[in-house]
Scaffold this motif. Structure first.
Motif: not given
Length: 354
Positions: A292-301, A303-310, A345-354
């Motif tokens: 589809x024209x979207x990706x459904x993804x999950x990070x072990x680092x 939560x989905x809610x925290x990723x969305x809000x960040x 780029x934004x996701x990588x920067x976010x994960x680097x802060x965790x």
């Protein structure tokens, strides 16, 4: 809540659309719109001359659009119904093919509008869970006697059901309708349209909101046997005969006539999807196999809610569903390659802060 609200309306479970901000401060990757404008043919077709005709009703038969759909897919006009988005097609279908003694079945993780329409029409629904890996197994539907609705590719997972499996479902019980919602099929799915002439219990639903860049035009259509289309028209003419406005009829017809632009946009989105999926996997994400024209993804680092809000705090909108089994996931619309670079780029920067 209004004291005038009926008991029936109070029991409804309305669909919640994705956020639609009115300003330009967000990179909008939450509602599966195309990153590209409509075809130049569409822009040319929606002319001043057409605008001057808005004092007149649109063609209730949607003849020009239905003929264009029929030409594009090798059908006859009597095999096609045009509507105000595919959501209206689905509403007509739920009303036409479901009711007292005739329920509907769909997956537990799928397009949320199915549940909303089930409540709207007071239907008996059978919810059939996807397997643990989020695949849909048609064997789980074989014994259900009523109408079956399958999103293929599914939303929000992006995963597909092989066409031969849907064929088995159609053949297992010719007396039930199988609705295949192909809103995202143009991004790598396998369409069931070629089976329409063999199976009079198959209804295929598509939209121009995604692959043809007309989300704001609200153009959808159904394809099936003349008998199924006549049933949908029976509901349509009982509800809203002039259901597609003049400008959307013109725009939809023009969009179907520009095959080169359509193919170019779809190929670009698929290329962006492949790149973004690879980058997210590199960052440790689980990425479901999307067509589809979207990706459904999950990070072990995170939560989905925290990723969305960040991401929202940093100007990027994605979709998070507060639902069982998928709370840890977010759905990311695939934009153009520049937008995907911004996201990564934004996701990588976010994960680097965790």
């Amino acid at each position: 809540m209004s004291r005038f609200l009926s008991q029936e309306a109070a029991r409804l479970a309305p669909y919640t659309p994705g956020e639609q901000p009115t300003d330009a401060q967000y990179l909008k990757l939450n509602t599966n719109e195309s990153p590209f404008p409509p075809s130049p043919r569409v822009i040319k077709a929606v002319s001043r001359a057409e605008l001057l005709k808005l004092n007149l009703y649109s063609d209730p038969t949607c003849s020009s659009l239905c003929q264009a759909v029929a030409r594009r897919y090798g059908l006859q006009p009597e095999n096609v119904l045009a509507a105000n988005g595919s959501d209206e097609v689905l509403a007509f279908a739920f009303r036409a093919f479901c009711g007292q003694g005739k329920g509907v079945a769909y997956a537990d993780i799928t397009y949320g509008f199915y549940a909303a329409q089930t409540a709207l029409f007071g239907l008996d629904a059978t919810i059939i869970p996807l397997r643990e890996d989020f695949t849909l197994c048609v064997e789980d539907y074989m014994d259900f006697p009523g109408t079956i609705v399958l999103a293929n590719p599914n939303a929000p997972t992006g995963m597909t059901v092989p066409r031969e499996d849907i064929q088995r479902l159609l053949e297992a019980n010719p007396d039930r309708v199988v609705i295949v919602d192909e809103a995202y099929v143009d991004f790598g799915g396998e369409s069931c349209v070629p089976m329409i002439f063999r199976y009079d219990n198959l209804l295929v639903v598509q939209t121009m909101s995604k692959s043809r860049s007309l989300a704001g035009g609200r153009v959808g259509f159904a394809m099936g046997s003349p008998e199924l289309i006549a049933a949908l028209n029976r509901v349509k003419y009982s509800f809203n005969p002039y259901n597609v406005n003049r400008l959307s009829l013109v725009a939809g017809t023009a969009a179907l006539e520009d095959e080169t632009y359509f193919q170019t946009c779809c190929a670009s989105i698929c290329q962006s999807r492949t790149w973004a999926a690879g980058e997210l996997k590199r960052l440790g994400f689980t990425v479901l196999p999307s067509r589809a024209n979207f990706l459904f993804v999950r990070s072990p680092k995170i939560s989905g809610e925290d990723l969305y809000r960040s991401l929202k705090e940093n100007g990027i909108l994605v979709r998070w569903f507060d639902s069982p089994r998928i709370r840890d996931f977010v759905r990311i619309t695939v934009g153009d390659l520049e937008q995907m670079h911004t996201l990564i780029d934004q996701v990588e920067q976010l994960l680097d802060t965790l």
